[in-house]
Design a protein around this motif. Structure first.
Motif, PDB file in Angstrom:
ATOM      1  N   PRO A  17       0.805  -1.233   0.000  1.00 48.07           N
ATOM      2  CA  PRO A  17       0.000   0.000   0.000  1.00 48.07           C
ATOM      3  C   PRO A  17       0.833   1.276   0.000  1.00 48.07           C
ATOM      4  O   PRO A  17       0.445   2.271  -0.593  1.00 48.07           O
ATOM      5  CB  PRO A  17      -0.827  -0.109   1.282  1.00 48.07           C
ATOM      6  N   GLU A  18       2.012   1.237   0.643  1.00 47.54           N
ATOM      7  CA  GLU A  18       2.867   2.434   0.687  1.00 47.54           C
ATOM      8  C   GLU A  18       3.365   2.815  -0.701  1.00 47.54           C
ATOM      9  O   GLU A  18       3.678   3.969  -0.961  1.00 47.54           O
ATOM     10  CB  GLU A  18       4.043   2.236   1.650  1.00 47.54           C
ATOM     11  N   ASP A  19       3.422   1.842  -1.608  1.00 45.15           N
ATOM     12  CA  ASP A  19       3.889   2.133  -2.965  1.00 45.15           C
ATOM     13  C   ASP A  19       2.867   2.914  -3.784  1.00 45.15           C
ATOM     14  O   ASP A  19       3.191   3.427  -4.848  1.00 45.15           O
ATOM     15  CB  ASP A  19       4.258   0.841  -3.693  1.00 45.15           C
ATOM     16  N   ARG A  24      -0.793   8.511  -5.843  1.00 43.57           N
ATOM     17  CA  ARG A  24      -1.837   9.383  -5.284  1.00 43.57           C
ATOM     18  C   ARG A  24      -1.393  10.851  -5.337  1.00 43.57           C
ATOM     19  O   ARG A  24      -2.177  11.736  -5.685  1.00 43.57           O
ATOM     20  CB  ARG A  24      -2.151   8.968  -3.854  1.00 43.57           C
ATOM     21  N   THR A  25      -0.147  11.095  -4.991  1.00 36.67           N
ATOM     22  CA  THR A  25       0.386  12.454  -5.028  1.00 36.67           C
ATOM     23  C   THR A  25       0.378  12.994  -6.459  1.00 36.67           C
ATOM     24  O   THR A  25      -0.038  14.127  -6.708  1.00 36.67           O
ATOM     25  CB  THR A  25       1.814  12.479  -4.453  1.00 36.67           C
ATOM     26  N   ALA A  26       0.821  12.174  -7.404  1.00 38.18           N
ATOM     27  CA  ALA A  26       0.837  12.595  -8.809  1.00 38.18           C
ATOM     28  C   ALA A  26      -0.573  12.876  -9.310  1.00 38.18           C
ATOM     29  O   ALA A  26      -0.810  13.876 -10.006  1.00 38.18           O
ATOM     30  CB  ALA A  26       1.508  11.529  -9.670  1.00 38.18           C
ATOM     31  N   LEU A  27      -1.521  12.014  -8.960  1.00 43.10           N
ATOM     32  CA  LEU A  27      -2.905  12.213  -9.396  1.00 43.10           C
ATOM     33  C   LEU A  27      -3.473  13.504  -8.823  1.00 43.10           C
ATOM     34  O   LEU A  27      -4.169  14.249  -9.527  1.00 43.10           O
ATOM     35  CB  LEU A  27      -3.758  11.011  -9.004  1.00 43.10           C
ATOM     36  N   ALA A  28      -3.163  13.808  -7.571  1.00 39.58           N
ATOM     37  CA  ALA A  28      -3.629  15.060  -6.967  1.00 39.58           C
ATOM     38  C   ALA A  28      -3.033  16.265  -7.692  1.00 39.58           C
ATOM     39  O   ALA A  28      -3.725  17.261  -7.927  1.00 39.58           O
ATOM     40  CB  ALA A  28      -3.268  15.091  -5.479  1.00 39.58           C
ATOM     41  N   ARG A  29      -1.762  16.187  -8.058  1.00 39.45           N
ATOM     42  CA  ARG A  29      -1.122  17.291  -8.793  1.00 39.45           C
ATOM     43  C   ARG A  29      -1.753  17.459 -10.178  1.00 39.45           C
ATOM     44  O   ARG A  29      -1.984  18.584 -10.632  1.00 39.45           O
ATOM     45  CB  ARG A  29       0.375  17.044  -8.918  1.00 39.45           C
ATOM     46  N   ILE A  30      -2.014  16.356 -10.855  1.00 38.77           N
ATOM     47  CA  ILE A  30      -2.656  16.420 -12.173  1.00 38.77           C
ATOM     48  C   ILE A  30      -4.050  17.009 -12.042  1.00 38.77           C
ATOM     49  O   ILE A  30      -4.457  17.888 -12.819  1.00 38.77           O
ATOM     50  CB  ILE A  30      -2.696  15.021 -12.828  1.00 38.77           C
ATOM     51  N   ASP A  31      -4.794  16.549 -11.045  1.00 41.30           N
ATOM     52  CA  ASP A  31      -6.162  17.009 -10.834  1.00 41.30           C
ATOM     53  C   ASP A  31      -6.215  18.508 -10.540  1.00 41.30           C
ATOM     54  O   ASP A  31      -7.177  19.183 -10.904  1.00 41.30           O
ATOM     55  CB  ASP A  31      -6.798  16.213  -9.698  1.00 41.30           C
ATOM     56  N   ALA A  32      -5.191  19.042  -9.898  1.00 45.01           N
ATOM     57  CA  ALA A  32      -5.148  20.458  -9.552  1.00 45.01           C
ATOM     58  C   ALA A  32      -4.751  21.356 -10.726  1.00 45.01           C
ATOM     59  O   ALA A  32      -4.866  22.576 -10.633  1.00 45.01           O
ATOM     60  CB  ALA A  32      -4.175  20.674  -8.391  1.00 45.01           C
TER      61      ALA A  32
END
Length: 136
Positions: A17-19, A24-32
Motif C-alpha cells: 500500500p505504501e507504494d 496518489r500524489t501525482a494524481l492530486a497534482r494532475i487534478d489540480a
C-alpha cells in the motif's frame, strides 16, 4: 495497467500500500492543474483503459497549443477490441475542442505493436525524442 508490460514491470513498483502514495500524489497534482487530465475508460465498473492528456502552450507554430498524450494503457485482455482507438479518437476530438494545433505523443522504441497502432490512427513518426534521466 502501468505495470502490465515489459517496460512498466521494471519501473512501476506496487509491492504494498505504501507504494501507491507516489501515484496518489501525482494524481492530486494532475487534478489540480486545469491543463492536465487523466482519462479513465470503464466497463461494468472496472477500469479498462487510461491515459493522461496535457495541453501545452507553445511558441513554435505561431504560438500553437499542443495536446500531449502520455501513459496510454488498455487492459491486456481488451487490446485489439477498439477501446484504444476510441480513447485516441476522444483525445483528438478533445484537442480540437481545446484549440490545439497538434496532438503529440511518445512511445518507447521497443513497443512495435503500439507504433503500428498509432500509425494506423494517422500519427506520423516525424521526430526523434531524447530523454535524460535525472535520478537513478
Amino acid at each position: 495497467m502501468l505495470a502490465d508490460d515489459h517496460l512498466g514491470a521494471g519501473r512501476e513498483r506496487l509491492d504494498g500500500p505504501e507504494d501507491l502514495e507516489p501515484y496518489r500524489t501525482a494524481l492530486a497534482r494532475i487534478d489540480a492543474d486545469n491543463a492536465q487530465q487523466v482519462v479513465v475508460a470503464e466497463r461494468a465498473g472496472e477500469v479498462v483503459g487510461t491515459l493522461q492528456l496535457g495541453v501545452l502552450p507553445g511558441l513554435s507554430r505561431r504560438g500553437a497549443t499542443r495536446a500531449q498524450v502520455e501513459a496510454v494503457r488498455v487492459r491486456g485482455d481488451l487490446r485489439g477490441t477498439g477501446l484504444g482507438t476510441a480513447l485516441l479518437r476522444w483525445v483528438v476530438d478533445e484537442a480540437r475542442r481545446r484549440g490545439c494545433a497538434v496532438v503529440q505523443l511518445t512511445t518507447d522504441g521497443s513497443r512495435t505493436d503500439a507504433h503500428r497502432f498509432y500509425e494506423r490512427l494517422g500519427f506520423v513518426a516525424s521526430h526523434r525524442g531524447y530523454k535524460l534521466p535525472l535520478h537513478g
